[in-house]
Design an enzyme around this catalytic site. Sequence first.
Site, short mmCIF file in Angstrom:
data_model
loop_
_atom_site.label_atom_id
_atom_site.label_comp_id
_atom_site.label_asym_id
_atom_site.label_seq_id
_atom_site.Cartn_x
_atom_site.Cartn_y
_atom_site.Cartn_z
N GLY A 1 31.49 27.58 34.36
CA GLY A 1 32.20 28.02 35.55
C GLY A 1 31.56 27.42 36.78
CG ASN B 1 30.67 38.76 43.17
OD1 ASN B 1 29.52 38.86 43.59
ND2 ASN B 1 31.57 37.97 43.75
CE LYS C 1 26.54 39.37 45.01
NZ LYS C 1 26.49 38.23 44.10
#
Length: 291
Positions: free
Chosen positions: A2, A96, A172
């Site tokens: 990726g 994420n 985060k």
Amino acid sequence: MGAGAVGCYYGFRLARAGHPVTLIGRPALVEAAADGLVLETGGGRAAVPVTATAEAAGVAGADLVLVCVKSTDTEAAGRAIAPHLAPGAAVLSLQNGVDNAARLGAVIGRPVVPVAVYVAVEMAGPAHVRHHGRGDLILGAGEPGARAAAILAAAGVDAAVSERAMEALWGKLVVNCAWNALSALTQFSYGRLLDGAGVREAMADAVAECVAVARADGVAVPGDILETVYGIGAAMPDQRSSTAQDLGRGRRSEIDHLNGYVVRRGAAHGIPTPVNRLLHTLVRLAEAGRG
């Protein structure tokens, strides 16, 4: 695996340190990478030679595999690379959200190191990444994480191993839930966005919901998380969120795994999350409107 902005940034750092690096990405990246992987910073630009391929078999023989795909593609990426992973390869999730390592590990049948990534980057073009700030990592504890952290640290990356990596990922996530949707819907940079009327208050509402859900999940979020959220605007005033970049390019974002994740976990615990629900809904509608 990726080779977007995050994958290309850390790929560049490893390649510059002398490691043979293979980028797995789209055909446009493969073509452009024939002339080298370019990193652009405030101090100029540089290029390093890398191998690039569009095939998941590119992970074959690798000692260290950084999975940097969008959270929406985690299972598909895992199925693609699983047959080609070396037995002793350390697999890292630089993604994420808080559940990617578990989702990826379930697909590939081995533990995956969760990594909290703190870097402001964007793609300026195929095989051309632009760095706006930071670059540090917090890796989950254990032998694979320690081995990977040593390799990354030797390449000049600030990489720390911690038993509290999941707390870092949740921290985060809270930051992303405060910033990403608002940045995407306005297409404003962080500095400009924070100056908007009512923005700080809206962020505080979103953060409060996230903290309540995290606590219900048994995760301790730092008490100064709201100050951390506001500090992003000063630290990275010119940055736009990854969700904003996806929306601007007409791509599906990770919003289901950011605000959407908080909504789902809130529902599981009976905790109302109206601000996160609205932000999630608006981004999904914006995605639909842009096709």
